[in-house]
Design an enzyme around this catalytic site. Structure first.
Site, PDB file in Angstrom:
ATOM      1  N   ALA A  28       0.820  -1.223   0.000  1.00  0.00           N
ATOM      2  CA  ALA A  28       0.000   0.000   0.000  1.00  0.00           C
ATOM      3  C   ALA A  28       0.851   1.268   0.000  1.00  0.00           C
ATOM      4  CB  ALA A  28      -0.934  -0.003   1.211  1.00  0.00           C
ATOM      5  N   THR A  29       2.174   1.129  -0.001  1.00  0.00           N
ATOM      6  CA  THR A  29       3.019   2.322   0.134  1.00  0.00           C
ATOM      7  C   THR A  29       3.282   3.038  -1.187  1.00  0.00           C
ATOM      8  OG1 THR A  29       4.932   0.867   0.017  1.00  0.00           O
ATOM      9  CG2 THR A  29       4.238   1.561   2.222  1.00  0.00           C
ATOM     10  N   GLY A  64       2.131   3.178  -5.799  1.00  0.00           N
ATOM     11  CA  GLY A  64       1.507   2.636  -7.007  1.00  0.00           C
ATOM     12  C   GLY A  64       0.074   2.168  -6.849  1.00  0.00           C
ATOM     13  N   ASP A  66       7.831  -7.530   5.788  1.00  0.00           N
ATOM     14  CA  ASP A  66       8.330  -7.981   4.491  1.00  0.00           C
ATOM     15  C   ASP A  66       7.602  -9.285   4.170  1.00  0.00           C
ATOM     16  OD1 ASP A  66       9.829  -9.153   2.398  1.00  0.00           O
ATOM     17  OD2 ASP A  66      11.655  -8.124   3.049  1.00  0.00           O
ATOM     18  N   ASN A 106      -1.331  -7.540  -3.426  1.00  0.00           N
ATOM     19  CA  ASN A 106      -0.810  -6.634  -4.457  1.00  0.00           C
ATOM     20  C   ASN A 106       0.708  -6.486  -4.398  1.00  0.00           C
ATOM     21  OD1 ASN A 106      -0.844  -4.066  -6.224  1.00  0.00           O
ATOM     22  ND2 ASN A 106      -0.099  -3.287  -4.255  1.00  0.00           N
ATOM     23  N   SER A 111      -0.637 -10.099 -13.739  1.00  0.00           N
ATOM     24  CA  SER A 111      -0.057  -9.208 -14.754  1.00  0.00           C
ATOM     25  C   SER A 111      -0.314  -9.793 -16.134  1.00  0.00           C
ATOM     26  CB  SER A 111       1.457  -9.085 -14.548  1.00  0.00           C
ATOM     27  OG  SER A 111       2.062  -8.402 -15.635  1.00  0.00           O
ATOM     28  N   TYR A 124      10.251 -13.022 -13.993  1.00  0.00           N
ATOM     29  CA  TYR A 124       9.094 -12.199 -13.578  1.00  0.00           C
ATOM     30  C   TYR A 124       7.822 -12.815 -14.162  1.00  0.00           C
ATOM     31  CZ  TYR A 124       5.758  -8.431 -12.977  1.00  0.00           C
ATOM     32  OH  TYR A 124       4.630  -7.715 -12.637  1.00  0.00           O
ATOM     33  N   VAL A 131       1.415  -0.069 -16.209  1.00  0.00           N
ATOM     34  CA  VAL A 131       0.887   0.916 -15.260  1.00  0.00           C
ATOM     35  C   VAL A 131       2.076   1.748 -14.785  1.00  0.00           C
ATOM     36  CG1 VAL A 131      -0.511   1.249 -13.188  1.00  0.00           C
ATOM     37  CG2 VAL A 131      -0.663  -0.928 -14.431  1.00  0.00           C
ATOM     38  N   PHE A 141       7.073   0.753 -10.317  1.00  0.00           N
ATOM     39  CA  PHE A 141       7.410  -0.586 -10.806  1.00  0.00           C
ATOM     40  C   PHE A 141       8.700  -0.613 -11.636  1.00  0.00           C
ATOM     41  CE2 PHE A 141       7.096  -3.762 -14.188  1.00  0.00           C
ATOM     42  CZ  PHE A 141       6.854  -4.931 -13.478  1.00  0.00           C
TER      43      PHE A 141
HETATM   44  P1  NDP Z   1       5.210  -0.233  -6.957  1.00  0.00           P
HETATM   45  O1  NDP Z   1       6.674  -0.482  -7.000  1.00  0.00           O
HETATM   46  O2  NDP Z   1       4.738   1.171  -7.083  1.00  0.00           O
HETATM   47  O3  NDP Z   1       4.573  -0.870  -5.640  1.00  0.00           O
HETATM   48  C1  NDP Z   1       4.991  -2.111  -5.144  1.00  0.00           C
HETATM   49  C2  NDP Z   1       4.451  -2.281  -3.744  1.00  0.00           C
HETATM   50  O4  NDP Z   1       4.816  -3.582  -3.261  1.00  0.00           O
HETATM   51  C3  NDP Z   1       5.042  -1.269  -2.770  1.00  0.00           C
HETATM   52  O5  NDP Z   1       4.026  -0.778  -1.930  1.00  0.00           O
HETATM   53  C4  NDP Z   1       6.049  -2.074  -1.973  1.00  0.00           C
HETATM   54  O6  NDP Z   1       6.100  -1.588  -0.625  1.00  0.00           O
HETATM   55  C5  NDP Z   1       5.415  -3.466  -1.991  1.00  0.00           C
HETATM   56  N1  NDP Z   1       6.443  -4.496  -1.813  1.00  0.00           N
HETATM   57  C6  NDP Z   1       7.451  -4.805  -2.662  1.00  0.00           C
HETATM   58  N2  NDP Z   1       8.236  -5.750  -2.131  1.00  0.00           N
HETATM   59  C7  NDP Z   1       7.712  -6.050  -0.908  1.00  0.00           C
HETATM   60  C8  NDP Z   1       8.095  -6.922   0.145  1.00  0.00           C
HETATM   61  N3  NDP Z   1       9.172  -7.710   0.034  1.00  0.00           N
HETATM   62  N4  NDP Z   1       7.335  -6.968   1.259  1.00  0.00           N
HETATM   63  C9  NDP Z   1       6.249  -6.177   1.382  1.00  0.00           C
HETATM   64  N5  NDP Z   1       5.831  -5.329   0.423  1.00  0.00           N
HETATM   65  C10 NDP Z   1       6.563  -5.255  -0.697  1.00  0.00           C
HETATM   66  O7  NDP Z   1       4.584  -1.122  -8.133  1.00  0.00           O
HETATM   67  P2  NDP Z   1       3.066  -1.383  -8.608  1.00  0.00           P
HETATM   68  O8  NDP Z   1       2.112  -0.630  -7.791  1.00  0.00           O
HETATM   69  O9  NDP Z   1       3.048  -1.211 -10.060  1.00  0.00           O
HETATM   70  O10 NDP Z   1       2.971  -2.948  -8.308  1.00  0.00           O
HETATM   71  C11 NDP Z   1       1.934  -3.533  -7.555  1.00  0.00           C
HETATM   72  C12 NDP Z   1       1.620  -4.903  -8.135  1.00  0.00           C
HETATM   73  O11 NDP Z   1       1.135  -4.749  -9.468  1.00  0.00           O
HETATM   74  C13 NDP Z   1       2.820  -5.851  -8.218  1.00  0.00           C
HETATM   75  O12 NDP Z   1       2.396  -7.143  -7.857  1.00  0.00           O
HETATM   76  C14 NDP Z   1       3.181  -5.806  -9.707  1.00  0.00           C
HETATM   77  O13 NDP Z   1       3.831  -6.965 -10.118  1.00  0.00           O
HETATM   78  C15 NDP Z   1       1.799  -5.662 -10.311  1.00  0.00           C
HETATM   79  N6  NDP Z   1       1.749  -5.149 -11.672  1.00  0.00           N
HETATM   80  C16 NDP Z   1       2.301  -3.945 -11.993  1.00  0.00           C
HETATM   81  C17 NDP Z   1       2.239  -3.490 -13.290  1.00  0.00           C
HETATM   82  C18 NDP Z   1       2.892  -2.212 -13.718  1.00  0.00           C
HETATM   83  O14 NDP Z   1       3.085  -2.018 -14.938  1.00  0.00           O
HETATM   84  N7  NDP Z   1       3.206  -1.301 -12.811  1.00  0.00           N
HETATM   85  C19 NDP Z   1       1.529  -4.253 -14.320  1.00  0.00           C
HETATM   86  C20 NDP Z   1       1.019  -5.508 -13.877  1.00  0.00           C
HETATM   87  C21 NDP Z   1       1.102  -5.918 -12.594  1.00  0.00           C
HETATM   88  P3  NDP Z   1       7.435  -1.438   0.256  1.00  0.00           P
HETATM   89  O15 NDP Z   1       8.579  -1.213  -0.695  1.00  0.00           O
HETATM   90  O16 NDP Z   1       7.142  -0.282   1.143  1.00  0.00           O
HETATM   91  O17 NDP Z   1       7.495  -2.736   0.991  1.00  0.00           O
HETATM   92  C1  8X3 Z   2       4.045  -5.446 -15.279  1.00  0.00           C
HETATM   93  C2  8X3 Z   2       3.714  -5.347 -16.707  1.00  0.00           C
HETATM   94  O1  8X3 Z   2       4.549  -5.765 -19.045  1.00  0.00           O
HETATM   95  O2  8X3 Z   2       6.086  -4.706 -17.511  1.00  0.00           O
HETATM   96  O3  8X3 Z   2       3.608  -6.648 -14.741  1.00  0.00           O
HETATM   97  O4  8X3 Z   2       5.564  -7.033 -17.311  1.00  0.00           O
HETATM   98  S1  8X3 Z   2       5.037  -5.747 -17.679  1.00  0.00           S
END
Ligand code: NDP
Ligand code: 8X3
Length: 251
Positions: free
Chosen positions: A11-12, A14, A59, A86, A139, A152, A185, A189
């Site tokens: 939740a921190t 994206g 974590d 998520n 994804s 991935y 998105v 990421f």
């Molecule tokens: P962000 O990097 O913006 O957010 C990722 C989130 O995951 C952060 O809040 C982070 O919090 C948390 N996180 C990562 N590693 C850990 C860990 N080890 N323990 C606890 N929390 C963790 O990316 P997105 O919002 O884009 O990603 C969210 C989800 O959406 C992911 O599962 C990603 O694979 C998926 N996704 C993203 C896409 C994109 O293009 N962005 C497309 C398709 C899917 P913190 O670091 O504070 O722990």
């Molecule tokens: C994130 C989307 O296309 O970068 O899951 O793998 S992509």
């Protein structure tokens, strides 16, 4: 207006952060999770003006931390209605022959095992109540493999398989299971994928209108507000400029 309790991992930033903001505006009670405590607290402070918020910092890779944190929930927060799995990221974009084993471990440990650990800790109450909803963020990379996406993609194919398996196993308990599979998105990421290289991260979205966290939050809200007899099973959502994992129209 709802008083359901929703636990959101990641939740921190994206998608997770956007979901927290949207669900707060609909009065869901929120358990916000992530490792970065300062961000978690800041968001909680802000959203507390709108709804009730509880934070858990852990974590997802650390099984005992996951168990302890979920077990630490106060009585009033124990009945979780909706779990949004998520938290996750890509680490690196390398061919299989040049892949970094630490990146592979991170993706399997966070995206797959972390999702399982959190689910295992949250499920008993849902099973006992014969009620609940799990939303897994997969994804497009879990539907189609692309070059250098190898591990991935494997982690997200696993999320897709686990989602389908959960739906079968939890059917007898009336628990809904939804998979949401976004394309590109623009969040943190790509910055994470490219290890802090913000310039390289920007090039991923150059010349197209990507999705934003709020676009995915809208779908999550839709999925979790359907009537009791309706389960959204699976959604793939792409930017209009993206036709598949690899076909993207850029200006
Ligand atoms: P962000 O990097 O913006 O957010 C990722 C989130 O995951 C952060 O809040 C982070 O919090 C948390 N996180 C990562 N590693 C850990 C860990 N080890 N323990 C606890 N929390 C963790 O990316 P997105 O919002 O884009 O990603 C969210 C989800 O959406 C992911 O599962 C990603 O694979 C998926 N996704 C993203 C896409 C994109 O293009 N962005 C497309 C398709 C899917 P913190 O670091 O504070 O722990
Ligand atoms: C994130 C989307 O296309 O970068 O899951 O793998 S992509």
């Amino acid at each position: 207006m709802s008083q359901q309790i929703v636990l959101i991992t990641g939740a921190t930033s994206g998608i997770g952060e956007a979901t927290a903001r949207l669900l707060a505006s609909y009065n869901f009670k929120l358990i916000l999770c992530g490792r970065r405590k300062n961000r978690l607290q800041k968001l909680a402070d802000e959203l507390s003006a709108t709804t009730q918020v509880h934070t858990l910092s852990f974590d997802v890779r650390n099984r005992s931390e996951v168990e302890t944190q979920i077990a630490s929930l106060p009585e009033a927060w124990r009945i979780i209605d909706v779990l949004i799995n998520n938290a996750g990221n890509a680490h690196g974009l390398d061919s299989i022959q040049n892949g970094n084993v630490e990146d592979w471990d991170a993706m399997i440990d966070i995206n797959v095992k972390g999702l399982l650990y959190v689910t295992k800790a949250v499920l008993p109450v849902m099973v006992q109540r014969n009620k609940g909803h799990i939303v897994n963020i997969g994804s497009i990379a879990g539907k189609e493999v692309y070059a250098n996406g190898n591990v991935y993609c494997a982690s997200k194919f696993a999320v897709d398989a686990i989602t389908k398996g959960m739906r079968l196993d939890l059917n007898a308990h009336g628990i809904k299971v939804t998979g949401i599979h976004p394309g590109m998105v623009e969040t943190e990421f790509s910055i994470v994928r490219f290890k802090g290289d913000a310039e390289r991260a920007k090039t991923v979205y150059k010349g197209l209108q990507p999705l934003h966290g709020k676009d995915i939050a809208d779908l999550i809200l839709f999925a979790i507000t359907r009537p009791a007899h309706v389960m959204v099973a699976d959604m793939v959502v792409l930017p209009t400029a993206q036709a598949s994992a690899t076909v993207v129209k850029r200006l």
